[in-house]
Design a protein around this motif. Structure first.
Motif, mmCIF file in Angstrom:
data_model
loop_
_atom_site.group_PDB
_atom_site.id
_atom_site.type_symbol
_atom_site.label_atom_id
_atom_site.label_comp_id
_atom_site.label_asym_id
_atom_site.label_seq_id
_atom_site.Cartn_x
_atom_site.Cartn_y
_atom_site.Cartn_z
ATOM 1 N N TYR A 120 0.837 -1.206 0.000
ATOM 2 C CA TYR A 120 0.000 0.000 0.000
ATOM 3 C C TYR A 120 0.868 1.252 0.000
ATOM 4 C CZ TYR A 120 -2.608 3.775 2.275
ATOM 5 O OH TYR A 120 -3.131 4.991 2.618
ATOM 6 N N ALA A 121 1.853 1.271 0.881
ATOM 7 C CA ALA A 121 2.754 2.426 0.969
ATOM 8 C C ALA A 121 4.130 1.939 1.395
ATOM 9 C CB ALA A 121 2.229 3.443 1.986
ATOM 10 N N TRP A 122 5.148 2.516 0.796
ATOM 11 C CA TRP A 122 6.549 2.213 1.143
ATOM 12 C C TRP A 122 7.169 3.383 1.880
ATOM 13 C CZ3 TRP A 122 9.791 -1.562 1.754
ATOM 14 C CH2 TRP A 122 9.769 -2.706 0.960
ATOM 15 N N ASP A 123 7.856 3.124 2.971
ATOM 16 C CA ASP A 123 8.799 4.091 3.511
ATOM 17 C C ASP A 123 10.042 3.989 2.635
ATOM 18 O OD1 ASP A 123 7.132 4.893 5.591
ATOM 19 O OD2 ASP A 123 7.875 3.320 6.934
ATOM 20 N N VAL A 124 10.137 4.880 1.658
ATOM 21 C CA VAL A 124 11.258 4.814 0.709
ATOM 22 C C VAL A 124 12.538 5.253 1.389
ATOM 23 C CG1 VAL A 124 12.139 5.672 -1.492
ATOM 24 C CG2 VAL A 124 9.683 5.216 -1.218
ATOM 25 N N VAL A 125 12.439 6.344 2.118
ATOM 26 C CA VAL A 125 13.596 6.875 2.853
ATOM 27 C C VAL A 125 13.169 7.129 4.295
ATOM 28 C CG1 VAL A 125 15.151 8.850 3.083
ATOM 29 C CG2 VAL A 125 14.731 7.829 0.823
ATOM 30 N N SER A 159 9.356 3.871 -10.396
ATOM 31 C CA SER A 159 9.516 3.048 -11.600
ATOM 32 C C SER A 159 9.265 1.576 -11.290
ATOM 33 C CB SER A 159 10.937 3.195 -12.158
ATOM 34 O OG SER A 159 11.166 4.510 -12.556
ATOM 35 N N ALA A 160 9.709 1.131 -10.126
ATOM 36 C CA ALA A 160 9.615 -0.292 -9.794
ATOM 37 C C ALA A 160 8.203 -0.694 -9.392
ATOM 38 C CB ALA A 160 10.588 -0.623 -8.664
ATOM 39 N N ASP A 161 7.477 0.185 -8.700
ATOM 40 C CA ASP A 161 6.121 -0.142 -8.229
ATOM 41 C C ASP A 161 5.241 1.095 -8.351
ATOM 42 O OD1 ASP A 161 3.802 -0.982 -7.096
ATOM 43 O OD2 ASP A 161 4.713 -1.752 -5.238
ATOM 44 N N PRO A 162 4.697 1.314 -9.556
ATOM 45 C CA PRO A 162 3.977 2.572 -9.820
ATOM 46 C C PRO A 162 2.730 2.768 -8.959
ATOM 47 C CG PRO A 162 4.482 1.409 -11.861
ATOM 48 C CD PRO A 162 4.806 0.473 -10.744
ATOM 49 N N ASN A 163 2.197 1.683 -8.376
ATOM 50 C CA ASN A 163 0.945 1.823 -7.632
ATOM 51 C C ASN A 163 1.125 1.939 -6.124
ATOM 52 O OD1 ASN A 163 -0.754 1.777 -9.909
ATOM 53 N ND2 ASN A 163 -0.476 -0.440 -10.043
ATOM 54 N N ALA A 164 2.324 1.804 -5.630
ATOM 55 C CA ALA A 164 2.558 1.973 -4.193
ATOM 56 C C ALA A 164 2.669 3.458 -3.880
ATOM 57 C CB ALA A 164 3.847 1.263 -3.781
ATOM 58 N N LYS A 165 2.079 3.851 -2.765
ATOM 59 C CA LYS A 165 2.308 5.212 -2.281
ATOM 60 C C LYS A 165 3.728 5.273 -1.721
ATOM 61 C CE LYS A 165 -2.486 6.302 -1.038
ATOM 62 N NZ LYS A 165 -2.715 7.417 -1.969
ATOM 63 N N ASP A 198 4.231 10.697 -2.255
ATOM 64 C CA ASP A 198 2.790 10.614 -2.011
ATOM 65 C C ASP A 198 2.409 10.785 -0.554
ATOM 66 O OD1 ASP A 198 2.269 9.758 -4.778
ATOM 67 O OD2 ASP A 198 3.315 7.942 -4.143
ATOM 68 N N CYS A 199 3.360 10.616 0.351
ATOM 69 C CA CYS A 199 2.989 10.593 1.772
ATOM 70 C C CYS A 199 4.200 10.877 2.642
ATOM 71 C CB CYS A 199 2.373 9.243 2.162
ATOM 72 S SG CYS A 199 3.108 7.797 1.364
ATOM 73 N N VAL A 200 3.875 11.353 3.836
ATOM 74 C CA VAL A 200 4.896 11.586 4.859
ATOM 75 C C VAL A 200 4.461 10.838 6.121
ATOM 76 C CG1 VAL A 200 6.083 13.307 6.280
ATOM 77 C CG2 VAL A 200 5.560 13.808 3.870
ATOM 78 N N GLY A 201 5.396 10.073 6.672
ATOM 79 C CA GLY A 201 5.139 9.326 7.892
ATOM 80 C C GLY A 201 5.708 10.044 9.096
ATOM 81 N N PHE A 202 4.899 10.132 10.133
ATOM 82 C CA PHE A 202 5.296 10.732 11.408
ATOM 83 C C PHE A 202 5.370 9.588 12.414
ATOM 84 C CE2 PHE A 202 3.389 13.813 8.711
ATOM 85 C CZ PHE A 202 4.138 14.956 8.893
#
Ligand code: G3I
Length: 300
Positions: A120-125, A159-165, A198-202
């Motif tokens: 659904y959503a990745w913490d990319v960084v 690029s790898a997962d266009p549908n993940a936030k 797409d999102c910021v995690g707190f």
């Protein structure tokens, strides 16, 4: 509603927990997990040291167990975390410069591709900004590859997962302060330049209180055009139940606050040993903090 997940779903949100693959065989643990939560974050299993113990040799065994648990109970999966200065495999810690840059981008691409369609959503960084009053980046081997490393990671993940936030995730960002403002400025810049975010995690690792401008801080990020999520909530102290209620109501008051994740299930599952910061006691009984959260979700 009588469970956290169902109560959050009444307003289209999720209520999640960080889960350890090694505990899925504990029936007290897994019973609560299946009953209460409709989102799962792997506590450690999708981190760099777990997924790429040797360079370009990937191990998804435990990450896949978490993903499978999420799928089997119809829960969302929050991927955590593609790039972080901690929990890097030794081989990555010893790299630098363009070699590290290509290894980290390869890591993002490979892991996000493996889980494409499941997340659904990745913490990319994770945790790339410094504490204190400077508002700038944290020094790390990743940062030393060039200030554009964060946007390069987000582009690779898209690029790898266009549908993940795709989320940026950090701690001590719960109120309006120098650190959260540094991140705010980065997100504004990314939105202006079309860098995918797409999102910021707190994370919200809190000690007995929540900043008075917590909701305002969530709202200012949401106003940039990103979702906001409470990603690692745990709260210590005698005021615990009330603070849990306040945090929950703050999320509910921000329409783009899409969900809350607590960082573990029982107090004994917490990384904050001895602080008892979670919603269930060591035996799996609901605490006052649980009731405060459920009541807040139900009164939304
Ligand atoms: O898996 C090994 C095990 O084989 C070994 O015997 C044992 C001995 O120390 O260590 C085990 O690894 C530990 C791992 O948790 C799994 O239990 C690591 O030492 C330990 O450092 C690791 O701690 C995790 C920590 O991140 C690492 O920095 C915590 O479980 C996890 O809750 C915590 O989570 C972080 C988020 O990812 C990011 N935000 C902050 C949050 C709290 O620190």
């Amino acid at each position: 509603a009588t469970t956290l997940g169902a109560a959050a779903a009444q307003s289209g949100r999720y209520f999640g927990a960080a889960v350890a693959a090694g505990k899925l065989g504990d029936s007290t643990y897994s019973t609560i997990l299946r009953r209460e939560f409709n989102s799962i974050t792997p506590e450690n299993e999708m981190k760099w040291d777990a997924t790429e113990p040797n360079r370009n040799s990937f191990n998804y065994t435990n990450g896949d167990r978490i993903a499978g648990q999420a799928s089997s109970q119809g829960a969302r999966l929050r991927g955590h975390a593609l790039l972080w200065h901690q929990q890097q495999p030794g081989w990555a810690q010893s790299l630098s410069g363009s070699t590290l840059r290509s290894a980290m981008i390869n890591h993002v691409t490979q892991v996000a591709t493996h889980y494409r369609g499941q997340v659904y959503a990745w913490d990319v960084v994770n945790e790339a900004f410094a504490d204190g009053s400077g508002g700038g980046r944290r020094d790390s081997n990743l940062q030393r590859t060039g200030n554009d490393w964060i946007e390069a990671a987000f582009r690779a993940a898209r690029s790898a997962d266009p549908n993940a936030k795709l989320c940026y995730n950090d701690y001590n960002t719960d109120g309006v302060n120098a650190k959260s403002t540094g991140i705010y400025n980065m997100v504004a810049d990314f939105k202006n330049r079309g860098v995918p975010i797409d999102c910021v995690g707190f994370q919200s690792h809190l000690s007995n209180s929540v900043p008075g401008d917590y909701q305002a801080n969530l709202a200012r990020f949401a106003n940039l055009g990103v979702d906001v999520q409470i990603t690692e909530l745990d709260i210590s102290g005698s005021n615990q139940a009330a603070v849990y209620g306040n945090v929950t109501r703050a999320c509910l008051a921000v329409s783009r606050c899409t969900g809350i994740t607590v960082w573990g299930i029982r107090d004994s599952d917490s990384w904050r040993t001895g602080e008892n910061p979670l919603l269930f006691d060591n035996s799996g009984n609901k605490k006052a903090a649980y009731t405060a959260v459920l009541d807040a979700l139900n009164s939304a």
